[in-house]
Design a protein around this motif. Structure first.
Motif, PDB file in Angstrom:
ATOM      1  N   ALA A  90       0.839  -1.195   0.000  1.00  0.00           N
ATOM      2  CA  ALA A  90       0.000   0.000   0.000  1.00  0.00           C
ATOM      3  C   ALA A  90       0.877   1.250   0.000  1.00  0.00           C
ATOM      4  O   ALA A  90       1.847   1.336   0.748  1.00  0.00           O
ATOM      5  CB  ALA A  90      -0.921  -0.006   1.221  1.00  0.00           C
ATOM      6  N   ASP A  91       0.518   2.207  -0.825  1.00  0.00           N
ATOM      7  CA  ASP A  91       1.293   3.443  -0.931  1.00  0.00           C
ATOM      8  C   ASP A  91       0.426   4.485  -1.614  1.00  0.00           C
ATOM      9  O   ASP A  91       0.122   4.377  -2.803  1.00  0.00           O
ATOM     10  CB  ASP A  91       2.571   3.214  -1.735  1.00  0.00           C
ATOM     11  CG  ASP A  91       3.521   4.401  -1.690  1.00  0.00           C
ATOM     12  OD1 ASP A  91       3.057   5.534  -1.485  1.00  0.00           O
ATOM     13  OD2 ASP A  91       4.734   4.190  -1.869  1.00  0.00           O
ATOM     14  N   SER A  92       0.019   5.499  -0.871  1.00  0.00           N
ATOM     15  CA  SER A  92      -0.881   6.505  -1.434  1.00  0.00           C
ATOM     16  C   SER A  92      -0.200   7.392  -2.463  1.00  0.00           C
ATOM     17  O   SER A  92      -0.870   8.098  -3.219  1.00  0.00           O
ATOM     18  CB  SER A  92      -1.468   7.369  -0.308  1.00  0.00           C
ATOM     19  OG  SER A  92      -0.446   8.071   0.373  1.00  0.00           O
ATOM     20  N   ALA A  93       1.127   7.383  -2.504  1.00  0.00           N
ATOM     21  CA  ALA A  93       1.848   8.143  -3.522  1.00  0.00           C
ATOM     22  C   ALA A  93       2.382   7.244  -4.629  1.00  0.00           C
ATOM     23  O   ALA A  93       3.086   7.724  -5.524  1.00  0.00           O
ATOM     24  CB  ALA A  93       3.003   8.910  -2.883  1.00  0.00           C
ATOM     25  N   GLY A  94       2.054   5.963  -4.581  1.00  0.00           N
ATOM     26  CA  GLY A  94       2.637   5.014  -5.523  1.00  0.00           C
ATOM     27  C   GLY A  94       2.367   5.331  -6.973  1.00  0.00           C
ATOM     28  O   GLY A  94       3.231   5.136  -7.836  1.00  0.00           O
ATOM     29  N   LEU A  95       1.163   5.825  -7.287  1.00  0.00           N
ATOM     30  CA  LEU A  95       0.826   6.123  -8.675  1.00  0.00           C
ATOM     31  C   LEU A  95       1.481   7.408  -9.178  1.00  0.00           C
ATOM     32  O   LEU A  95       1.373   7.729 -10.368  1.00  0.00           O
ATOM     33  CB  LEU A  95      -0.691   6.198  -8.849  1.00  0.00           C
ATOM     34  CG  LEU A  95      -1.401   4.833  -8.764  1.00  0.00           C
ATOM     35  CD1 LEU A  95      -2.910   5.018  -8.644  1.00  0.00           C
ATOM     36  CD2 LEU A  95      -1.049   3.982  -9.973  1.00  0.00           C
ATOM     37  N   PHE A  96       2.158   8.119  -8.281  1.00  0.00           N
ATOM     38  CA  PHE A  96       2.898   9.312  -8.680  1.00  0.00           C
ATOM     39  C   PHE A  96       4.371   8.968  -8.928  1.00  0.00           C
ATOM     40  O   PHE A  96       4.910   9.258  -9.987  1.00  0.00           O
ATOM     41  CB  PHE A  96       2.758  10.409  -7.621  1.00  0.00           C
ATOM     42  CG  PHE A  96       1.361  10.949  -7.497  1.00  0.00           C
ATOM     43  CD1 PHE A  96       0.980  12.095  -8.177  1.00  0.00           C
ATOM     44  CD2 PHE A  96       0.415  10.318  -6.706  1.00  0.00           C
ATOM     45  CE1 PHE A  96      -0.307  12.596  -8.081  1.00  0.00           C
ATOM     46  CE2 PHE A  96      -0.883  10.805  -6.595  1.00  0.00           C
ATOM     47  CZ  PHE A  96      -1.242  11.943  -7.285  1.00  0.00           C
TER      48      PHE A  96
END
Length: 446
Positions: free
Chosen positions: A121-127
Motif C-alpha cells: 500500500a502506498d498513497s503516492a505510488g501512482l505518482f
C-alpha cells in the motif's frame, strides 16, 4: 503509508510521517514547508465516486505519502486507477488495479494493489511510479523541480471512467533565490589561506537561500554535490530550502563508475567556505550541516571530520566514507596544506582504519544505503563501518534498506532512477532518508 526499513527500530507505519504531520503546522504559518503543506482545493463535489484528500496539503513532484481515498465506489468492484502526465517531452503514465472493500471506500494508504509496479500500500505510488520519456539531467531538473505539472488520476471500471481528479504539482525550485559563489567572495578576510590555484576569480559553488522569509537566521547545509540525475543539488537543494535551510553546493566531478571523484579540493578552501558562512548574518552559525551522497560522500565525511567544531550534523548515503584515489593516479580527492592524504585504490574491500571518525560531530548524523546497490554493491558495509566510528546519539539515523538500489537520496515522489517494476523498496528508503534529514533540519530551524 510510509514504512521505514532496516536501520534503527525496524519497521514503523504511522498514519502520517513526522513531516506530513508538520504540514498542518506549516499551513498555519509556523513553518514554510512548501513541499508538504499549503492549501488544496476543496473535496466538495457531486455525489458518486470521487477522490478525497486532506485539506492543507500542497502537492509538488516531491511528494510524501499522504491520505488519499476513493469514496462512494461500488463495493467489490475491480477498478483500474491510472495517473497521466502530458509534457512537451511526451506522456508519463502509471496504473494499478484495486478491489473496492465492502465499505465502498478505497483507502490507498491501506489497500494493497494488484497488477501494479508496486506491491505494498502506498498513497503516492501512482505518482512516483510514473514512467515516460528519458530526459537529460537539465531537462529533468527543469520538469520536476521548476515547472508546474498537472497529473490526472482516474478510476475506471470496465473501461469507463467513474472518478477523476487533477493534481497540480508545483515546482519547488520556482522562485527560489539562487546565486553563484565566486572565489572573490572568500577573499576579504581569508584570502591568504586560499591555495594558489583558487586565486583566479572562478565559480566555487551555488548558494540557495532558505525559502522561509519569516526567520532572520536559518540553518545551512554545505553540500558536496553528487552530479547524478535526481540526487544533485538541482533536485535536493530546493527541498532543503523548503525545509528551512540555506544550501551552499560545491560541485564534485564524478568518474564514470559513479563512486570516485575526478577533482581535488583543498582543506584551506573548505576552511574558507566555513569562514564565509560564519560571516553571513542570515546563518545560524552553530547549525551547519554537511551533506554528500554517492561519489561526494567521501568528501563530506572528510570535511566533517576535519572541521568538527564548524559542523553540527552530517547527512550521507550510497558512497564510501573513505577517500578513494582519483582514477588516473593514486592521489586523494582532498589534500591538507602541502600533504597528500591516504586514499584507497579500490572500493570493493571495506578498510575500517581508512574511515575518518565522525564521533566529534555533536549533532545528528544520518547514514543511508540500499542493500541491493548495483553501483556500489558493498555500500551498506561501508556505511556500517562509518557508523561504528561514532557513539549513537539522539537524532542519529541509520538506514540500511533491504531491496533498495543506489539512488536512495533522490527526494521522495520523483519518478527518477527507478525500475519499471520493483522500485518500491528504493522509494521507501528515500522516504526514510529524507525523514531523517527533515527531522534534523526542521529541529535546527525551530
Amino acid at each position: 503509508m510510509w514504512r521505514r526499513r532496516g536501520g534503527d527500530g525496524g519497521r514503523r507505519s504511522p498514519r502520517q510521517p513526522l513531516l506530513a504531520r508538520l504540514a498542518a503546522v506549516a499551513a498555519a504559518g509556523a513553518l514554510a514547508l512548501a513541499a508538504l503543506a499549503g492549501c488544496a482545493a476543496s473535496n466538495a463535489g457531486p455525489a458518486g465516486p470521487r477522490f478525497v484528500t486532506p485539506p492543507l496539503v500542497r502537492y509538488s513532484a516531491v511528494l510524501w505519502p499522504v491520505p488519499l481515498e476513493l469514496v462512494g465506489a461500488e463495493p467489490g468492484a475491480r477498478l483500474r486507477l491510472a495517473t497521466r502526465l502530458s509534457t512537451g517531452h511526451g506522456d508519463w503514465e502509471s496504473a494499478a488495479t484495486y478491489t473496492v472493500p465492502a465499505s465502498g471506500v478505497l483507502d490507498l494508504e491501506q489497500a494493497r494493489p494488484q497488477l501494479a509496479p508496486f506491491t505494498e500500500a502506498d498513497s503516492a505510488g501512482l505518482f512516483w511510479s510514473l514512467r515516460g520519456p528519458r530526459l537529460g539531467a537539465e531537462a529533468a531538473a527543469r520538469q520536476w523541480m521548476r515547472d508546474s505539472l498537472a497529473v490526472t488520476l482516474t478510476a475506471s471500471s470496465a473501461g469507463r471512467v467513474v472518478a477523476s481528479r487533477r493534481f497540480e504539482l508545483d515546482g519547488l525550485a520556482a522562485g527560489l533565490s539562487v546565486r553563484t559563489l565566486y572565489t572573490r567572495d572568500l577573499r576579504p578576510a581569508i584570502d591568504p589561506r586560499l591555495p594558489r590555484q583558487t586565486h583566479e576569480d572562478v565559480p566555487l559553488g551555488t548558494f540557495y537561500s532558505a525559502a522561509s522569509l519569516d526567520r532572520p537566521q536559518t540553518p545551512v547545509v554545505l553540500m558536496f554535490d553528487d552530479a547524478a540525475e535526481g540526487v544533485s543539488a538541482a533536485f535536493t537543494a530546493p527541498l532543503l530550502a523548503q525545509l528551512g535551510a540555506s544550501v551552499l553546493s560545491i560541485p564534485v566531478a564524478a568518474a564514470s563508475d559513479g563512486i570516485r571523484s575526478t577533482g581535488i579540493i583543498s582543506a584551506n578552501t573548505v576552511s574558507a567556505v566555513f569562514d564565509w558562512l560564519d560571516h553571513r548574518p542570515d546563518i545560524l552559525h552553530d547549525r551547519v550541516f554537511v551533506y554528500g551522497t554517492g561519489a561526494a560522500e567521501q568528501l563530506a565525511v572528510w570535511a566533517a571530520a576535519r572541521f568538527p567544531s564548524s559542523v553540527h550534523g552530517l547527512f550521507v548515503a550510497s558512497g564510501t566514507p573513505a577517500l578513494l584515489c582519483l582514477p588516473a593516479a593514486q592521489v586523494a580527492p582532498a589534500f591538507e596544506d602541502a600533504d597528500g592524504l591516504r586514499c584507497l585504490t579500490r572500493s570493493g574491500t571495506v578498510v575500517a582504519d581508512a574511515i575518518p571518525s565522525v564521533d566529534g560531530i555533536r549533532g545528528p548524523v544520518a547514514i543511508g544505503c540500499g542493500e541491493d546497490d548495483q553501483v556500489l554493491p558493498n555500500a551498506c558495509d561501508w556505511q556500517r563501518a562509518l557508523a561504528a566510528t561514532r557513539e549513537p546519539r539522539p537524532g542519529d539515523a541509520k538506514i540500511y534498506a533491504p531491496g533498495a538500489g543506489h539512488a536512495i537520496s533522490v527526494p521522495p515522489g520523483l519518478p527518477i532512477d527507478l525500475p519499471a517494476a520493483g522500485g518500491q523498496p528504493t522509494e521507501q528508503a528515500r522516504v526514510a532518508f529524507w525523514n531523517a534529514v527533515g527531522r534534523a533540519v526542521l529541529g535546527a530551524a525551530l
